[in-house]
Design an enzyme around this catalytic site. Structure first.
Site, PDB file in Angstrom:
ATOM      1  N   GLY A   8     -32.731  61.916   6.666  1.00 29.08           N
ATOM      2  CA  GLY A   8     -31.626  60.982   6.400  1.00 29.08           C
ATOM      3  C   GLY A   8     -31.275  60.966   4.920  1.00 29.08           C
ATOM      4  N   GLY A  11     -27.904  59.711   3.563  1.00 25.21           N
ATOM      5  CA  GLY A  11     -27.496  58.344   3.872  1.00 25.21           C
ATOM      6  C   GLY A  11     -27.497  57.426   2.661  1.00 25.21           C
ATOM      7  CD  GLN A  12     -26.609  51.304   1.852  1.00 24.58           C
ATOM      8  OE1 GLN A  12     -27.188  51.037   2.899  1.00 24.58           O
ATOM      9  NE2 GLN A  12     -26.031  50.386   1.104  1.00 24.58           N
ATOM     10  CG  ASP A  53     -31.141  66.417  16.222  1.00 19.88           C
ATOM     11  OD1 ASP A  53     -31.661  65.283  16.182  1.00 19.88           O
ATOM     12  OD2 ASP A  53     -30.427  66.810  17.160  1.00 19.88           O
ATOM     13  CE1 TYR A 143     -31.093  50.012  12.155  1.00 24.35           C
ATOM     14  CE2 TYR A 143     -31.109  47.640  11.783  1.00 24.35           C
ATOM     15  CZ  TYR A 143     -31.299  48.932  11.322  1.00 24.35           C
ATOM     16  OH  TYR A 143     -31.718  49.130  10.030  1.00 24.35           O
ATOM     17  CE  LYS A 147     -34.639  50.490  11.302  1.00 23.54           C
ATOM     18  NZ  LYS A 147     -35.160  51.713  10.658  1.00 23.54           N
ATOM     19  CB  ILE A 173     -29.498  48.321   1.106  1.00 24.31           C
ATOM     20  CG1 ILE A 173     -30.888  48.106   1.735  1.00 24.31           C
ATOM     21  CG2 ILE A 173     -29.600  49.116  -0.200  1.00 24.31           C
ATOM     22  CD1 ILE A 173     -31.903  47.409   0.860  1.00 24.31           C
TER      23      ILE A 173
HETATM   24  N1  SER Z   1     -28.188  46.586   6.829  1.00 20.31           N
HETATM   25  C1  SER Z   1     -28.572  46.989   8.140  1.00 20.31           C
HETATM   26  C2  SER Z   1     -27.471  46.820   9.102  1.00 20.31           C
HETATM   27  O1  SER Z   1     -26.594  46.054   8.826  1.00 20.31           O
HETATM   28  C3  SER Z   1     -29.718  46.177   8.607  1.00 20.31           C
HETATM   29  O2  SER Z   1     -30.873  46.882   8.440  1.00 20.31           O
HETATM   30  O3  SER Z   1     -27.496  47.392  10.131  1.00 20.31           O
END
Ligand code: SER
Length: 316
Positions: A8, A11-12, A53, A143, A147, A173
C-alpha cells in the site's frame, strides 16, 4: 541488514512512510509495493518498487524472497466509506490480505510486521470520550469489522507463532502529499484543497461532528517509534494512539484564520452515519506509558503547516 517491504506504498500513509523509511534505512533497503494504481513519482525514482496484489500470497512470497525481506509495513487496505460499496472485496483485501502477509511472514522468518488498525473498530456502545484501549468493540462498518478481525489475528499470530506484529489504532489522518481515498474522515483533508483553490467547500459531515485526528508527521513518527521500540517494553500488540480532536466547524474556523473569506457548507451524506458511530476522543495513555508516545501537532500547528504545504503543492 534491515530489508523493509511496504504494501500500500502509494496510499495516503504509505507514500510518506516509505520516503521516511528510505531516509532512515537507505533507499535500496525499502521496497515500495503497490497494486495497479499510479504511484507518486518520488516513490518510483527514489528506490525499488514492485507490484503486489495482497490477496495473492504468491505475489508477497516472490517479493519477500527476492529481497530477503525481514520487516513488513502492511498498509494495503480499503477504507470505511468505499468499503460499504463492496463489503466482500473489503473483507478479501483487508482480512485475507492480512492473513497472507502474516502467513508469508511466518514462513519466511520475517522479524517484525506493522499493521494499522483504526478508530473504526469502535462502535456506538464504546464510550464516546476517551475510548479505552480495551473496551466494547461492535463496529457497524465492514471496514471496522475487518479491523477488529485483524487485531484478533495479530494477537493470535503473536501468541501462537511468536510473530512480532505491532499495531496502532489510528484516528483520522490528515496529510498534504497524498490525499486519502474512500475514507469517512477524508473531509478533513479535502477542506484544505477546496479552501485554497475555491474558497468554498461542501463538507459531508455536520458542523459539530467531532473526531480524533492526527497529522501525518505524527502518524509516521508513531509507526516508526512502535516498530523500533524494545520488545521488552511492548506489552500489547495493539495500541490506541491519539493527537487531537476537533469538529468540522472548528477546522473550518482555523482555516479561516489564513483564508478569511473561506466558506464552508455542511451537507451530511452517508458518511455522517459512519462517523457518528466512532468516538470523539481516544485514551492513548498505555502507548504513552509503554513506549513514550507523544504527538507533536495540535489543531493550530497542523493547520498552519497544511496551509503552507498544500498551498505550495497547488502552486506547483
Ligand atoms: N480514516 C479512516 C476512514 O475514514 C478510518 O480509519 O476510513
Amino acid at each position: 541488514m534491515v530489508k523493509i517491504l511496504v504494501t500500500g506504498a502509494s496510499g495516503q500513509i504509505g507514500s510518506e512512510l516509505t520516503l521516511e523509511l528510505r531516509k532512515r534505512y537507505g533507499n535500496e533497503n525499502v521496497i515500495a509495493a503497490f497494486h495497479n494504481k499510479k504511484a507518486p513519482e518520488e516513490l518510483i525514482v527514489s528506490g525499488p518498487y514492485e507490484y503486489i496484489d495482497v490477496t495473492r500470497k504468491i505475489d508477497l512470497e516472490r517479493v519477500i524472497k527476492k529481497y530477503d525481506i525481514n520487516v513488513i509495513y502492511h498498509l494495503a487496505a480499503i477504507l470505511s466509506a468505499r468499503g460499504e460499496n463492496d463489503p466482500q472485496l473489503t473483507w478479501n483485501v483487508n482480512v485475507n490480505g492480512l492473513i497472507n502477509v502474516l502467513e508469508a511472514a511466518r514462513e519466511y522468518d520475517v522479524n517484525r510486521v506493522f499493521w494499522p488498525s483504526s478508530i473504526a473498530v469502535f462502535g456506538p456502545e464504546t464510550p464516546k470520550y476517551n475510548a479505552p484501549q480495551e473496551t466494547i468493540m461492535i463496529p457497524r462498518t465492514i471496514y471496522g469489522i475487518t479491523k477488529v478481525t485483524g487485531e484478533l489475528l495479530i494477537n493470535y499470530y503473536f501468541n501462537r507463532y511468536g510473530l512480532d506484529v505491532r499495531c496502532l489504532r489510528y484516528p483520522g489522518i490528515i496529510s498534504s502529499m497524498t490525499p486519502p481515498g474512500g475514507g469517512s474522515t477524508d473531509y478533513a483533508v479535502e477542506m484544505f484543497y477546496f479552501a485554497i483553490t475555491k474558497k468554498h467547500y461542501v463538507c459531508f459531515v455536520k458542523e459539530d461532528t467531532t473526531l480524533p485526528m492526527m497529522y501525518m508527521p505524527d502518524c509516521i513518527k508513531a509507526a516508526i517509534m512502535l516498530m523500533e521500540a524494545d520488545p521488552i517494553k511492548i506489552k500489547h500488540r495493539v495500541y490506541n494512539v491519539s493527537a487531537m480532536s476537533f469538529s468540522a466547524g472548528q477546522l473550518a474556523a482555523e482555516i479561516r484564520k489564513y483564508i478569511p473569506d473561506f466558506k464552508c457548507e455542511f451537507k451530511p451524506d452517508f458518511r455522517q452515519e459512519i462517523v457518528s458511530t466512532w468516538p470523539i476522543s481516544v485514551d492513548d495513555s498505555i502507548a504513552r506509558q509503554e513506549w513514550g508516545w507523544k504527538p507533536d501537532y495540535d489543531l493550530p500547528t497542523m493547520v498552519k503547516d497544511m496551509i503552507e504545504k498544500v498551498g505550495r503543492k497547488i502552486q506547483r
